[in-house]
Design a protein around this motif. Structure first.
Motif, PDB file in Angstrom:
ATOM      1  N   ALA A  12       0.837  -1.208   0.000  1.00 52.63           N
ATOM      2  CA  ALA A  12       0.000   0.000   0.000  1.00 52.63           C
ATOM      3  C   ALA A  12       0.870   1.256   0.000  1.00 52.63           C
ATOM      4  O   ALA A  12       0.606   2.231  -0.727  1.00 52.63           O
ATOM      5  CB  ALA A  12      -0.930  -0.010   1.205  1.00 52.63           C
ATOM      6  N   ILE A  13       1.935   1.243   0.813  1.00 53.21           N
ATOM      7  CA  ILE A  13       2.815   2.417   0.875  1.00 53.21           C
ATOM      8  C   ILE A  13       3.545   2.601  -0.450  1.00 53.21           C
ATOM      9  O   ILE A  13       3.682   3.731  -0.961  1.00 53.21           O
ATOM     10  CB  ILE A  13       3.799   2.265   2.043  1.00 53.21           C
ATOM     11  CG1 ILE A  13       3.027   2.307   3.378  1.00 53.21           C
ATOM     12  CG2 ILE A  13       4.859   3.344   1.998  1.00 53.21           C
ATOM     13  CD1 ILE A  13       3.871   1.992   4.581  1.00 53.21           C
ATOM     14  N   ALA A  15       2.585   1.601  -3.420  1.00 49.75           N
ATOM     15  CA  ALA A  15       1.617   2.089  -4.402  1.00 49.75           C
ATOM     16  C   ALA A  15       1.352   3.579  -4.210  1.00 49.75           C
ATOM     17  O   ALA A  15       1.273   4.355  -5.181  1.00 49.75           O
ATOM     18  CB  ALA A  15       0.319   1.291  -4.291  1.00 49.75           C
ATOM     19  N   GLY A  16       1.247   4.010  -2.967  1.00 52.84           N
ATOM     20  CA  GLY A  16       1.007   5.427  -2.699  1.00 52.84           C
ATOM     21  C   GLY A  16       2.167   6.288  -3.156  1.00 52.84           C
ATOM     22  O   GLY A  16       1.978   7.369  -3.756  1.00 52.84           O
ATOM     23  N   LEU A  17       3.395   5.819  -2.880  1.00 48.81           N
ATOM     24  CA  LEU A  17       4.566   6.581  -3.301  1.00 48.81           C
ATOM     25  C   LEU A  17       4.653   6.688  -4.822  1.00 48.81           C
ATOM     26  O   LEU A  17       4.950   7.759  -5.385  1.00 48.81           O
ATOM     27  CB  LEU A  17       5.832   5.924  -2.748  1.00 48.81           C
ATOM     28  CG  LEU A  17       6.039   6.047  -1.227  1.00 48.81           C
ATOM     29  CD1 LEU A  17       7.244   5.223  -0.802  1.00 48.81           C
ATOM     30  CD2 LEU A  17       6.241   7.510  -0.826  1.00 48.81           C
ATOM     31  N   VAL A  19       2.219   6.393  -7.076  1.00 49.93           N
ATOM     32  CA  VAL A  19       1.144   7.244  -7.599  1.00 49.93           C
ATOM     33  C   VAL A  19       1.465   8.721  -7.351  1.00 49.93           C
ATOM     34  O   VAL A  19       1.301   9.582  -8.236  1.00 49.93           O
ATOM     35  CB  VAL A  19      -0.205   6.848  -6.971  1.00 49.93           C
ATOM     36  CG1 VAL A  19      -1.280   7.867  -7.310  1.00 49.93           C
ATOM     37  CG2 VAL A  19      -0.623   5.462  -7.434  1.00 49.93           C
ATOM     38  N   ALA A  20       1.939   9.011  -6.130  1.00 48.38           N
ATOM     39  CA  ALA A  20       2.292  10.399  -5.822  1.00 48.38           C
ATOM     40  C   ALA A  20       3.404  10.892  -6.732  1.00 48.38           C
ATOM     41  O   ALA A  20       3.385  12.036  -7.224  1.00 48.38           O
ATOM     42  CB  ALA A  20       2.701  10.508  -4.354  1.00 48.38           C
TER      43      ALA A  20
END
Length: 576
Positions: A12-13, A15-17, A19-20
């Motif tokens: 999850a982390i 993927a967040g990084l 995408v950001a």
């Protein structure tokens, strides 16, 4: 679970990084382009306000002067006539530059007043941003003022952004891994404690508790502890009820056996094992315990399959022989609850019923025999005149049978009185020596007629705890039997002495003896070893039964030893 949580948090982390990063880099690029366009627009606004210098090439001079004033901005200025001819350029001689009428930003500026474009320059070969505006000169001509800015720096910035972004992703991933590991530990550890506690409860440890926490896991822990407390309370109550029920079942005189729906043994009381026999250690199912258990299992299976209670009477081989009344039924009315069998030992009841029937039959027979004889001789006397000797003989026979009938009646009444348990007064004692001597005097004439002698060996002063009349009945029956069933010239020895706190009385004879197969039944009512000889001796078949009941009435016991042809010894033990 900890690994799954760790993997999920890490993914999850990441993927967040990613995408950001994918959103941030284009945004930074767009911000850079917007900033470059604002710089170009500012530069064009400043250049448009400059006065056209005097000279041969005023536009070239204007472009060079404006570029000098904007030194450090990295901009290129180009002045283009309405027909596309380059009038001036801050970096290149206008004569060497081709027609610019087809340039997109020039066409858009001539059409709309302002234009823009980003492309690779045919002159410099670099990727540049172009911004153009149209100005009307003092002579009325229209000139396109164009400013351009190289975007090579943008590429470097773009590469820097990607590099920094990737480095940030890796650094963020490292931090995320550490944070996820720490968070997974904090989240999963209470869950692992709950899982371990649940397993311990499943193993029977209902006293286990878990540490509480302030968050949602803490609420779960609190709920778990409350559940554990209630479960412990319910388990304790269930254990108490189970132990109480097991105690009740184990204390019952009836045996109890229970099976579950799959035929597995769930309960087997000690009394059931006493009735059906010992259980082999290696046996796993009821059918492996032996034939008696197999019979019970078949009844339980019938009750499970049919759903109706089963009542059966089973006779089990001995020794000792047992008669069982079996009741089998489902536990809660459904097959899922299993089946229960209750075993009642009715051996003594059935034997008493048989004894009662035999007693009635024997009494009837014993009474019928003398009555038939008496009635027959009376009818003979009434049938016609008889001589005096025959008449006297008939009367003697009638008298003998009447005495026999009287003795039988008396013995039955005595036996009934003894069986009623009436001890005829408390704290009574009977002198052994005096009683034996009186009986010997009474039996002496008949004993002498039979050629039998008595020998008395009684310890002086010995007294037994019994009613004198009952004790007299006991000893008379034993001594009379010893005399009657003796051989001619035989002897009856009566001995009595104190042994280990009780009075031990032995009546021994040298008579015909009793076969071993009859010894276990000689104390039964109307039982005779030799029926013909017993009746010839005038016996009723109740003497030894009376003896047995008197001995039991006063808490004593009696034993017999005998050998055919050598005689018998009856040993009586009574309290002093």
């Amino acid at each position: 679970m900890r690994k799954r949580f760790f993997r999920a948090a890490t993914l999850a982390i990441i993927a967040g990084l990613v995408v950001a990063f994918l959103f941030a880099v284009p945004l930074m690029e767009q911000l850079y382009i917007d900033q470059a366009q604002e710089r170009l627009d500012t530069a064009l606004a400043l250049v448009s306000g400059y006065d056209l210098p005097d000279g041969d090439q005023p536009y070239q001079q204007l472009a060079e002067d404006a570029a000098a004033r904007l030194e450090g901005e990295g901009m290129r200025l180009t002045l283009i006539a309405e027909d596309g001819t380059v009038l001036g350029d801050s970096e290149t001689e206008p004569a060497g530059m081709g027609d610019h009428a087809d340039r997109p930003e020039v066409e858009q500026a001539l059409r709309e007043g302002a234009g823009r474009d980003i492309r690779r320059s045919a002159t410099t070969g670099n990727r540049e941003m172009y911004r153009a505006v149209v100005q009307t000169m003092p002579d009325g001509s229209r000139v396109v003022f164009r400013a351009s800015l190289s975007l090579e720096r943008e590429g470097r910035i773009w590469a820097m952004l990607w590099g920094c972004g990737l480095i940030g992703i890796f650094l963020g991933l490292a931090v995320a891994l550490v944070a996820a590991h720490y968070s997974a530990g904090r989240v999963v550890k209470p869950l692992q404690e709950l899982t371990g506690a649940a397993r311990r409860i499943a193993d029977g440890d209902t006293d286990v508790r878990v540490a509480e926490a302030p968050d949602e896991i803490g609420e779960l822990s609190g709920a778990f502890n409350r559940m554990s407390e209630r479960l412990a309370s319910a388990h304790a109550e269930l254990k108490y009820n189970t132990e109480r029920m097991a105690g009740i079942l184990q204390g019952m005189d009836d045996g109890v056996i229970a099976l579950d729906a799959q035929g597995k043994l769930t309960l087997l009381t000690r009394r059931a094992q006493e009735l059906l026999g010992p259980v082999p250690l290696a046996a796993a199912r009821l059918s492996d315990y032996g034939g008696n258990y197999l019979a019970i299992q078949s009844l339980l299976e019938r009750a499970l399959d049919d759903g109706e209670p089963v009542r059966e009477t089973l006779t089990l081989g001995g020794p000792p022989e047992r008669i069982l009344q079996v009741y089998a039924a489902r536990v809660n009315g459904s097959r899922a609850g299993g089946a229960l069998a209750v075993l009642s030992d009715v051996t003594r009841i059935r034997k008493l019923e048989i004894m009662r029937s035999e007693f009635v039959a024997n009494v009837t027979h014993e009474l019928k025999t003398p009555l038939t004889s008496i009635r027959g001789y009376i009818e003979l006397l009434k049938s016609g005149p008889r001589d005096e000797e025959t008449t006297r003989s008939f009367y003697e026979i009638i008298e003998i049978e009447a005495e026999r009938l009287q003795k039988l009646t008396d013995d039955i009444l005595q036996l009934s009185e003894i069986e009623s348990g009436a001890r005829d007064g408390e704290n009574e004692t009977a002198p052994v020596a005096e009683t034996v001597e009186r009986i010997e005097e009474t039996l002496r004439p008949e004993a002498e007629a039979r050629g039998v002698s008595f020998r008395l060996e009684v310890e002086p002063g010995l007294r037994v705890s019994a009613n004198p009349h009952r004790f007299h009945q006991l000893m008379k029956n034993l001594m009379e039997n010893a005399m009657k069933y003796n051989r001619e010239g035989g002897r009856v020895t009566v001995s009595a002495r104190k042994e280990r706190g009780v009075a031990v009385i032995r009546v021994a004879d040298t008579g015909i003896g009793i076969p071993a197969e009859h010894l276990s039944r000689i104390f039964e009512r109307f039982y005779r070893v030799d029926k013909g000889r017993s009746r010839a001796q005038g016996g009723t078949g109740l003497g030894l039964s009376i003896v047995k009941h008197i001995v039991s009435l006063y808490g004593g016991d009696i034993q017999v030893e005998s050998e055919v042809g050598k005689g018998s010894v009856f040993t009586v033990r009574l309290p002093l």
